[in-house]
Design an enzyme around this catalytic site. Structure first.
Site: not given
Ligand code: F6P
Length: 357
Positions: A173, A181-182, A136-138, A74, A281, A115
């Site tokens: 296996r 986690g980016r 953030t989950i990260d 956006g 997700h 951001g």
């Molecule tokens: O920053 C949170 C996060 O879930 C990252 O771990 C992941 O890389 C990214 O967002 C995924 O973003 P999107 O939902 O836009 O695919």
């Protein structure tokens, strides 16, 4: 007094807990809460918002996602981390400010990641009454020891590993789990340790697949015929390749695919049947854990306290068991990464986890 709140960027478990905290604390002050929908987009004229009273937030504490909606796209999208700062055009800022003024909003709580908080900082510098809440989950924001959502994401990783463990054992296996986690390896490391992974590969520590092969072979020789590998989406392949789902040129890009790459290579190197699973997700959805509910709620209450004190330009922060605040400018654009020599990494190694280094 009217206080606005919006959720911006990717969602995460605990966002509704923040809303619950803001609405509860604001109500005690006799303030009205305006919830803007779909992130900053809700600020654009004529305004897309809803008035939130305590009765509107009954039962949301336990819900995943956000009742307000969110977007990382956006008119206000800023690039995330690593020095990429995008400015929102003046014309968009002016239009959004008009909505704030028309509604008489005296404080705006932005619940977002790096951001979105960068955008918040720009708005604050342009005179807006901004308060930031980190999300953030990260768990990779430098100015807060914890962000809500992280614990829930780690729980999902642990649950997945528990499941992969049993099927991996049955079939002898190698099971590779790719997690989010980016650029930070927190989810992989915490999830991997708690879920009993044998190998954890993270962005902060370059790894050798030959070393992982030797580790797997050694386990085989010891009678452990299944190995659980966790790989963070932002880890680089040994040749330096960052595996992405779309072009990583000019801004934000989606990470993903390293799990398949690592699995294929390990099968080739070890000769053992190997399977990859990408959690994706699932880590962002679902109900927040108790810890994330409490942290989110406390963050929301602190945001209202900051508004009451007129302490704008600050971000709520969790440090040493206390919820406090720091200037937003000290918080953004600085990732908190896993330190390879940290006690956590050394503890993982001490219990026999291979980090591929
Ligand atoms: O920053 C949170 C996060 O879930 C990252 O771990 C992941 O890389 C990214 O967002 C995924 O973003 P999107 O939902 O836009 O695919």
């Amino acid at each position: 007094m009217k206080i606005g709140i919006l959720n911006s960027g990717g969602d995460c478990p605990g966002l509704n807990a923040v809303i619950h905290g803001v609405v509860g604390a604001a109500d005690q002050l006799g303030w009205e809460v305006i919830g803007f929908r779909d992130g900053f987009e809700g600020l654009l004229p004529p305004g897309n918002f809803t008035v939130l009273r305590p009765k509107d937030t009954i039962g949301i504490l336990k819900m995943g996602g956000t009742i307000l909606g969110s977007t990382n796209k956006g008119h206000f999208a800023a690039k995330v981390g690593k020095g990429d700062i995008a400015e929102v055009p003046n014309e968009i800022v002016a239009r959004a400010k008009q909505t704030m003024d028309d509604l008489g909003v005296g404080a705006l709580v932005i619940v977002g990641g790096d951001g979105s908080l960068t955008t918040g900082l720009q708005l604050y510098r342009e005179g807006w009454p901004i308060i930031g809440v980190p999300k953030t989950i990260d768990n990779d924001l430098s100015a807060t020891a914890f962000t809500f959502g992280f614990d829930s994401a780690v729980s999902t990783v642990v649950d997945a590993l528990d499941r992969l463990h049993t099927t991996g054992e049955s079939h002898k296996r190698v099971m590779v789990l790719e997690v989010m986690g980016r650029h930070a390896g927190w989810i992989a490391l915490w999830g991997g340790i708690a879920g009993g992974a044998n190998v954890v590969l993270i962005p902060e520590m370059p790894f050798s697949l030959e070393k992982v092969r030797d580790f797997i072979n050694q386990r085989d020789a010891q009678g452990y015929h299944s190995t659980l590998v966790v790989v963070a989406e932002g880890a680089r392949m040994p040749d330096g390749d960052l595996v992405t789902l779309d072009s990583n040129e000019g801004g934000e890009f989606r990470l993903g695919g390293i799990g398949d790459r690592v699995a294929a290579k390990l099968q080739e190197l070890t000769g053992k049947e190997t399977r990859a699973c990408t959690l994706g997700h699932l880590q962002r959805g679902g109900a927040p854990t108790a810890l994330d509910r409490i942290l989110g709620m406390r963050f929301g209450v602190m945001a209202v306290k900051l508004a009451e004190a007129g302490s704008f330009g600050r971000m709520v922060s969790y440090q040493s068991y206390h919820v406090d605040s720091v200037p937003i400018e000290d918080a953004v654009n600085q990732l908190r990464l896993v330190e390879p020599q940290s006690e956590l990494v050394l503890a993982a190694k001490a219990v026999g986890i291979c980090l591929g280094d």
